[in-house]
Design a protein around this motif. Structure first.
Motif, PDB file in Angstrom:
ATOM      1  N   LEU A  17      -5.784 -12.936  -1.403  1.00  0.00           N
ATOM      2  CA  LEU A  17      -6.049 -13.009  -2.845  1.00  0.00           C
ATOM      3  C   LEU A  17      -6.296 -11.621  -3.423  1.00  0.00           C
ATOM      4  O   LEU A  17      -5.783 -11.278  -4.493  1.00  0.00           O
ATOM      5  N   LEU A  18      -7.066 -10.820  -2.702  1.00  0.00           N
ATOM      6  CA  LEU A  18      -7.335  -9.458  -3.178  1.00  0.00           C
ATOM      7  C   LEU A  18      -6.077  -8.589  -3.108  1.00  0.00           C
ATOM      8  O   LEU A  18      -5.866  -7.727  -3.962  1.00  0.00           O
ATOM      9  N   GLY A  19      -5.260  -8.813  -2.095  1.00  0.00           N
ATOM     10  CA  GLY A  19      -3.988  -8.087  -2.009  1.00  0.00           C
ATOM     11  C   GLY A  19      -3.093  -8.405  -3.194  1.00  0.00           C
ATOM     12  O   GLY A  19      -2.490  -7.511  -3.792  1.00  0.00           O
ATOM     13  N   LEU A  20      -3.002  -9.689  -3.548  1.00  0.00           N
ATOM     14  CA  LEU A  20      -2.210 -10.084  -4.714  1.00  0.00           C
ATOM     15  C   LEU A  20      -2.795  -9.491  -5.992  1.00  0.00           C
ATOM     16  O   LEU A  20      -2.065  -8.997  -6.855  1.00  0.00           O
ATOM     17  N   GLY A  21      -4.120  -9.532  -6.100  1.00  0.00           N
ATOM     18  CA  GLY A  21      -4.765  -8.950  -7.277  1.00  0.00           C
ATOM     19  C   GLY A  21      -4.469  -7.470  -7.413  1.00  0.00           C
ATOM     20  O   GLY A  21      -4.186  -6.978  -8.510  1.00  0.00           O
ATOM     21  N   ALA A  70       5.752  -7.825  -0.685  1.00  0.00           N
ATOM     22  CA  ALA A  70       4.322  -7.954  -0.391  1.00  0.00           C
ATOM     23  C   ALA A  70       3.761  -9.211  -1.053  1.00  0.00           C
ATOM     24  O   ALA A  70       3.013  -9.976  -0.436  1.00  0.00           O
ATOM     25  N   GLU A  71       4.133  -9.435  -2.296  1.00  0.00           N
ATOM     26  CA  GLU A  71       3.681 -10.634  -3.015  1.00  0.00           C
ATOM     27  C   GLU A  71       4.146 -11.899  -2.290  1.00  0.00           C
ATOM     28  O   GLU A  71       3.371 -12.833  -2.076  1.00  0.00           O
ATOM     29  N   ARG A  72       5.413 -11.939  -1.898  1.00  0.00           N
ATOM     30  CA  ARG A  72       5.954 -13.104  -1.192  1.00  0.00           C
ATOM     31  C   ARG A  72       5.216 -13.353   0.117  1.00  0.00           C
ATOM     32  O   ARG A  72       4.878 -14.484   0.453  1.00  0.00           O
ATOM     33  N   PHE A  96     -17.115  -5.318   2.399  1.00  0.00           N
ATOM     34  CA  PHE A  96     -15.886  -4.654   1.965  1.00  0.00           C
ATOM     35  C   PHE A  96     -15.105  -5.547   1.011  1.00  0.00           C
ATOM     36  O   PHE A  96     -14.681  -5.113  -0.066  1.00  0.00           O
ATOM     37  N   HIS A  97     -14.923  -6.810   1.376  1.00  0.00           N
ATOM     38  CA  HIS A  97     -14.142  -7.712   0.531  1.00  0.00           C
ATOM     39  C   HIS A  97     -14.880  -8.032  -0.766  1.00  0.00           C
ATOM     40  O   HIS A  97     -14.234  -8.221  -1.809  1.00  0.00           O
ATOM     41  N   MET A  98     -16.203  -8.085  -0.744  1.00  0.00           N
ATOM     42  CA  MET A  98     -16.973  -8.268  -1.984  1.00  0.00           C
ATOM     43  C   MET A  98     -16.727  -7.089  -2.921  1.00  0.00           C
ATOM     44  O   MET A  98     -16.503  -7.280  -4.118  1.00  0.00           O
ATOM     45  N   CYS A  99     -16.769  -5.882  -2.390  1.00  0.00           N
ATOM     46  CA  CYS A  99     -16.528  -4.683  -3.220  1.00  0.00           C
ATOM     47  C   CYS A  99     -15.122  -4.686  -3.781  1.00  0.00           C
ATOM     48  O   CYS A  99     -14.910  -4.354  -4.948  1.00  0.00           O
ATOM     49  N   MET A 100     -14.146  -5.068  -2.979  1.00  0.00           N
ATOM     50  CA  MET A 100     -12.760  -5.115  -3.430  1.00  0.00           C
ATOM     51  C   MET A 100     -12.593  -6.127  -4.563  1.00  0.00           C
ATOM     52  O   MET A 100     -11.817  -5.901  -5.485  1.00  0.00           O
ATOM     53  N   SER A 101     -13.305  -7.230  -4.491  1.00  0.00           N
ATOM     54  CA  SER A 101     -13.143  -8.264  -5.510  1.00  0.00           C
ATOM     55  C   SER A 101     -13.816  -7.889  -6.830  1.00  0.00           C
ATOM     56  O   SER A 101     -13.475  -8.422  -7.874  1.00  0.00           O
ATOM     57  N   ARG A 102     -14.753  -6.998  -6.755  1.00  0.00           N
ATOM     58  CA  ARG A 102     -15.445  -6.588  -7.989  1.00  0.00           C
ATOM     59  C   ARG A 102     -14.667  -5.519  -8.673  1.00  0.00           C
ATOM     60  O   ARG A 102     -14.654  -5.283  -9.794  1.00  0.00           O
ATOM     61  N   GLY A 110       0.785  -1.230   0.000  1.00  0.00           N
ATOM     62  CA  GLY A 110       0.000   0.000   0.000  1.00  0.00           C
ATOM     63  C   GLY A 110       0.815   1.276   0.000  1.00  0.00           C
ATOM     64  O   GLY A 110       0.287   2.352  -0.273  1.00  0.00           O
ATOM     65  N   LEU A 111       2.075   1.163   0.317  1.00  0.00           N
ATOM     66  CA  LEU A 111       2.925   2.351   0.379  1.00  0.00           C
ATOM     67  C   LEU A 111       3.484   2.708  -0.987  1.00  0.00           C
ATOM     68  O   LEU A 111       3.875   1.827  -1.748  1.00  0.00           O
TER      69      LEU A 111
END
Length: 130
Positions: free
Chosen positions: A63-67, A32-34, A124-130, A23-24
């Motif tokens: 999963l959303l962080g990786l996306g 972050a990916e690792r 929140f997570h539903m919105c992030m995934s869309r 996020g920074l």
């Protein structure tokens, strides 16, 4: 500080660090990916003490962080979409009002036993995934 020995500590610390690095501006995206992938690996292990709804939300968060990380790389946009779709599929199959403290040996996440907080987190997570 002291070394983190328990898997639950590793899961929460890795998730927090991955969120921070990803996020920074100028954060270490590769790190972050690792870390997100390490958390997913830890959650998949048999002896981890995170189960049910808590594990599902941690998995979708990673999963959303990786996306989100992959959205910044034009060559990985299809992977970003796959992560988001996977998270959306998982979220669509869970009930945010489910309680997770039936088994006394599993860790009880008090805030996630509150149906209002569960619904907000799920939304929140539903919105992030869309």
């Amino acid at each position: 500080g002291r070394p983190t020995n328990s898997k639950i500590e590793q899961i929460f610390l890795h998730t927090a660090e991955a969120d921070l690095e990803g996020g920074l501006v100028g954060g270490f995206v590769i790190e972050a990916e690792r870390l997100y992938k390490r958390v997913l690996d830890l959650l998949a292990e048999d002896d981890v003490s995170v189960e049910g709804y808590a594990a599902t939300m941690l998995k979708t968060h990673c999963l959303l962080g990786l996306g989100k990380l992959y959205l910044y790389d034009a060559e990985r946009l299809s992977e970003a979409e796959a992560f988001a779709r996977n998270a959306l599929d998982i979220l669509s199959s869970v009930d945010p009002t489910q309680r997770n403290c039936i088994d006394s040996q599993s860790i009880c996440f008090y805030p996630w036993n509150n149906s209002a907080l569960n619904k907000m987190s799920h939304s929140f997570h539903m919105c992030m995934s869309r």
